[in-house]
Write an enzyme that holds these catalytic residues in place. Structure first.
Site, PDB file in Angstrom:
ATOM      1  CG  ASP A   1       2.639  46.368  42.380  1.00 49.84           C
ATOM      2  OD1 ASP A   1       2.034  45.636  41.487  1.00 49.84           O
ATOM      3  OD2 ASP A   1       2.397  46.153  43.575  1.00 49.84           O
TER       4      ASP A   1
ATOM      5  CG  ASP B   1      -1.678  41.177  42.778  1.00 48.39           C
ATOM      6  OD1 ASP B   1      -2.280  40.243  43.507  1.00 48.39           O
ATOM      7  OD2 ASP B   1      -0.573  41.407  42.695  1.00 48.39           O
TER       8      ASP B   1
ATOM      9  NE  ARG C   1       2.774  41.024  47.843  1.00 52.57           N
ATOM     10  CZ  ARG C   1       2.545  40.673  46.737  1.00 52.57           C
ATOM     11  NH1 ARG C   1       2.021  41.735  45.977  1.00 52.57           N
ATOM     12  NH2 ARG C   1       2.655  39.550  46.365  1.00 52.57           N
TER      13      ARG C   1
END
Length: 170
Positions: free
Chosen positions: A53, A49, A104
């Site tokens: 993270d 994804d 991001r």
């Protein structure tokens, strides 16, 4: 706990949380050598994804001298709008990275992020601050980005000494 992803050599890493700790997990080997004449940052690439993270209460994390590319989502800090109790302690430093993916660089929910001396190139949305996040971006270079910053849901964002070149303000 303090985790550092820096000068990763020729291995690709993903950051995984284990309760409140952070583990660095090698993904696979890259090819090619870093030469003294043209040093390249470590490559971070993934088919998941997002590339990196940092979540579930991880804190005192530094990610530096990395190249994020060829992916739609770079870095997520704080994984869910409903996880404020755990992610409010997030503390992340992002110096000397090259972000060249769609979004991001990073997207932050809760916690605190200090991002400085980064190169953000060709992004749709670069830095996003949400859900009470406090983000400081300093001395970074935004090139050919459609949206350099996004603030929503009581996020805070401070910009100091950044350069903005060929920015699409549509």
């Amino acid at each position: 706990h303090h985790a550092v992803v820096s000068e990763c050599g020729h291995e690709w890493y993903r950051v995984e949380e284990q309760e409140t700790a952070v583990s660095l997990v090698p993904q696979r080997q890259t090819t090619g050598e870093r030469g003294a004449d043209a040093p390249l940052p470590p490559l971070i690439d993934s088919s998941g994804d997002g590339l990196v993270d940092i979540k579930r209460g991880a804190h005192h994390v530094t990610v530096s001298w990395c190249y994020f590319y060829d992916h739609s989502k770079g870095m997520l800090i704080g994984h869910s709008d409903d996880n404020g109790d755990e992610d409010v302690v997030l503390s992340v430093t992002l110096p000397y990275n090259w972000f060249q993916q769609n979004t991001r660089a990073p997207r932050v929910r809760f916690g605190r992020v200090h991002s400085y001396n980064n190169y953000l190139d060709g992004m749709d949305t670069a830095v996003a601050s949400h859900q009470h996040a406090r983000v400081v971006v300093e001395n970074s270079f935004f090139h050919d980005c459609k949206c350099t910053t996004l603030i929503s849901t009581e996020g805070e964002l401070v910009l100091r000494g950044n350069a903005f070149v060929q920015i699409d303000y549509d």
